[in-house]
Scaffold this motif. Structure first.
Motif, short mmCIF file in Angstrom:
data_model
loop_
_atom_site.label_atom_id
_atom_site.label_comp_id
_atom_site.label_asym_id
_atom_site.label_seq_id
_atom_site.Cartn_x
_atom_site.Cartn_y
_atom_site.Cartn_z
N GLY A 26 -13.78 11.79 -8.10
CA GLY A 26 -12.85 11.09 -8.41
C GLY A 26 -12.49 9.20 -8.73
N LEU A 27 -11.62 8.98 -7.90
CA LEU A 27 -10.87 7.82 -8.34
C LEU A 27 -10.77 7.66 -9.21
N GLY A 28 -9.57 7.98 -9.69
CA GLY A 28 -9.14 8.28 -11.35
C GLY A 28 -7.99 7.38 -11.11
N VAL A 29 -7.51 6.61 -12.02
CA VAL A 29 -6.57 6.19 -12.52
C VAL A 29 -5.26 6.40 -13.24
N THR A 30 -3.73 6.64 -12.69
CA THR A 30 -2.40 7.09 -13.21
C THR A 30 -1.52 5.91 -13.30
N LEU A 31 -0.98 5.61 -14.56
CA LEU A 31 0.23 4.69 -14.85
C LEU A 31 1.28 5.33 -13.35
N ILE A 32 1.95 4.24 -12.92
CA ILE A 32 3.26 4.32 -12.83
C ILE A 32 5.16 4.49 -13.58
N SER A 33 4.92 4.87 -13.92
CA SER A 33 6.50 4.89 -14.96
C SER A 33 7.91 4.28 -14.60
N GLN B 264 1.23 -12.73 -23.83
CA GLN B 264 1.82 -11.53 -23.64
C GLN B 264 1.84 -10.77 -22.15
N PRO B 265 3.36 -10.39 -21.71
CA PRO B 265 4.11 -10.27 -20.34
C PRO B 265 2.82 -8.70 -19.97
N ILE B 266 2.16 -7.90 -19.27
CA ILE B 266 0.95 -7.39 -18.76
C ILE B 266 2.27 -6.37 -18.51
N GLN B 267 2.29 -5.05 -19.27
CA GLN B 267 3.01 -3.29 -19.20
C GLN B 267 1.60 -2.47 -19.70
N LEU B 268 1.13 -1.86 -18.86
CA LEU B 268 0.38 -0.91 -18.68
C LEU B 268 0.80 0.01 -19.49
N LYS B 269 -0.61 0.64 -20.05
CA LYS B 269 -0.69 2.02 -21.18
C LYS B 269 -0.88 2.71 -21.26
N ALA B 270 -1.11 3.50 -20.80
CA ALA B 270 -2.18 5.00 -21.24
C ALA B 270 -3.12 4.67 -22.55
N THR B 271 -3.47 5.66 -22.88
CA THR B 271 -4.40 4.88 -23.92
C THR B 271 -4.81 6.17 -24.29
N ASP B 272 -4.94 6.05 -25.51
CA ASP B 272 -4.97 6.99 -26.71
C ASP B 272 -6.20 7.33 -26.97
N ASP B 273 -7.40 6.92 -27.25
CA ASP B 273 -8.20 6.95 -26.72
C ASP B 273 -9.26 6.86 -26.22
N PRO C 150 -10.79 2.58 -25.66
CA PRO C 150 -9.01 1.75 -25.21
C PRO C 150 -9.23 0.97 -25.61
N GLY C 151 -7.79 0.05 -25.67
CA GLY C 151 -7.14 -1.29 -25.78
C GLY C 151 -7.28 -2.45 -25.07
N TYR C 152 -5.71 -3.19 -24.69
CA TYR C 152 -5.15 -4.43 -24.03
C TYR C 152 -4.28 -2.85 -23.16
N PHE C 153 -4.27 -3.38 -21.94
CA PHE C 153 -3.83 -3.20 -21.62
C PHE C 153 -3.64 -0.90 -20.80
N ASN C 154 -5.17 -1.04 -21.32
CA ASN C 154 -5.41 0.23 -21.32
C ASN C 154 -6.19 0.83 -20.15
N PRO C 155 -6.02 1.09 -18.76
CA PRO C 155 -7.72 1.85 -18.21
C PRO C 155 -8.98 1.60 -18.39
N ASP C 156 -10.03 0.89 -17.92
CA ASP C 156 -10.85 1.29 -19.34
C ASP C 156 -12.20 1.92 -18.50
N PHE C 157 -12.17 3.50 -18.06
CA PHE C 157 -13.58 3.86 -17.44
C PHE C 157 -15.22 3.42 -18.07
N ARG C 158 -15.06 3.43 -19.08
CA ARG C 158 -16.30 2.96 -19.59
C ARG C 158 -18.00 2.43 -19.11
N PHE C 159 -16.60 1.25 -18.34
CA PHE C 159 -18.30 0.44 -17.03
C PHE C 159 -18.57 0.99 -16.10
N ARG C 160 -17.95 1.76 -15.05
CA ARG C 160 -17.76 2.22 -13.75
C ARG C 160 -19.19 2.45 -13.89
#
Length: 412
Positions: free
Chosen positions: A55-62, A164-173, A177-187
């Protein structure tokens, strides 16, 4: 990135000893209970590594959600339920989704990495009413701009661009992941502790080709725990600068640039290029490094390269470790992967290995086929065989360091 997690401290346990007629009070009960907790944590830390269990996933709050307003400004995320275990074996249990705000200032000059981490909180250290018979173990969620401490477990990280102002985004890949995307690759994931860890560095010197294979060292270290899970390569690969005036050390009259003790951090030192020419101080440092269990791996670009003859002469005259061909039962040929003929190296050159104590000489540029070439023409069979030989070299460096230390006074 692979992280080294230390084993538990070498300290004996003190156990509570009851006797007939002994009055059991809260202090004595707690002492007896703490003993079993410490034993459990000691067992976990000895055999396992910390990380996320599930678990411990992350979703964005719209902005259109029904969450509190403070989380609907483009910075809010929802941490999903899950389990992690910290370095000491303490369980970190998040039983329900939790709202979190990425409350950091946007960077102004350089990109910024933000880390979302969880940690264990001992209820005995919190302000809990003394009359509570049952206490629940707690967790803590933090958003920070420094890497996690050894008792924190990373959930994800987010890269923020400057200005740039912080505006989180869902990642396309999810793999890129790019800027503002949650990145799980290093957990880190909770897993068994490897039998050993090995850390390597490249020595930079004046030859123009000294760093031709540096990217491939990362490929090898990153593949080591996949090919041979009992041995874990520690990232990133280090750099030791012995170029030009950087050759000045603490024994020289010039400005201090490096110290012999800098080498001790690494189990293996990698060198390549066409020519080598070490100063007396550097030779002395290498000799001390080898005597303490370190391994120097020289990857010659070919049999006729000047570096080959230089290293042979250096090993014979200065280091006291004359180089010999790898024999049938030598660890480099057998552990953990068995080799009859060695694989081909760069440009299809045959690879030969020579070893003397803590010095390994390879002819044929084996590191050139530890990673991808620019045209990506190296076959999978060549890459796999070369990396397996690379793992044998890492295993030899780790094993020699361990065996040498067993003959020396403990540093614990």
């Amino acid at each position: 990135m692979t992280t080294f997690f230390p084993p538990p401290p070498i300290l004996p346990f003190d156990r509570f000893r009851p006797s007939d007629g002994l009055l059991i009070n809260a202090q004595r009960w707690r002492k007896a209970h703490d003993y079993h907790r410490q034993r459990q944590n000691f067992h976990y830390q000895s055999l396992h590594q910390p990380g996320v269990v599930c678990g411990l996933g992350v979703t964005l709050i719209s902005p259109e959600s029904n969450e509190p307003e403070q989380y609907r400004d483009g910075r809010g995320i929802k941490l999903q339920p899950g389990i992690a275990i910290d370095l000491k074996g303490n369980p970190i249990i998040v039983p329900q989704a939790e709202n979190v705000q990425i409350a950091v200032e946007p960077p102004t000059e350089e990109p910024l990495t933000v880390y979302l981490v969880v940690s264990y909180r001992d209820p005995d250290e919190l302000m809990i009413r003394e009359d509570s018979e049952i206490v629940r173990e707690q967790f803590r969620i933090d958003v920070k701009t420094k890497p996690p401490s050894e008792l924190e477990v990373e959930v994800c990280r987010i890269w923020l661009p400057p200005n740039q102002p912080i505006q989180l985004k869902a990642t396309d890949d999810v793999f890129f992941p790019g800027y503002f995307n949650p990145d799980f690759r290093f957990r880190q994931w909770a897993t068994l502790r490897p039998l050993g860890t090995v850390k390597i560095a490249q020595i930079e010197h004046d030859d123009p080709q000294h760093n031709v294979n540096f990217p491939n060292l990362d490929f090898l270290v990153g593949s080591s725990d996949i090919l041979y899970p009992k041995l874990q390569g520690i990232e990133p690969v280090g750099l030791i600068n012995w170029k030009g005036e950087e050759q000045q050390n603490e024994e020289s009259q010039g400005k201090v640039r490096w110290r012999a003790s800098d080498l001790e951090e690494y189990d293996l030192l990698y060198l390549t290029g066409s020519q080598l020419n070490f100063s007396p101080q550097q030779v002395k440092a290498l000799k001390g490094y080898i005597e303490h269990g370190g391994v120097v791996f020289v990857d010659s670009l070919g049999d006729n390269s000047p570096i080959t003859n230089y290293v042979r002469d250096l090993a014979q005259r200065e280091l006291g470790t004359p180089l010999k061909p790898i024999a049938r039962r030598h660890p480099l040929r057998r552990m953990p992967f068995l080799f009859g003929a060695f694989p081909t190296g760069g440009f299809g050159q045959p690879v030969n290995l020579f070893c003397g104590g803590g010095v390994i000489l390879a002819t044929g540029n084996i590191a050139a086929v530890w990673g991808l070439d620019q045209q990506m023409t190296i076959s999978r069979e060549v890459l796999r065989s070369a990396q397996e030989l690379g793992v044998n070299i890492l295993h030899y460096a780790w094993h020699r360091r361990i065996m040498t230390k067993l003959h020396q006074a403990s540093t614990f």
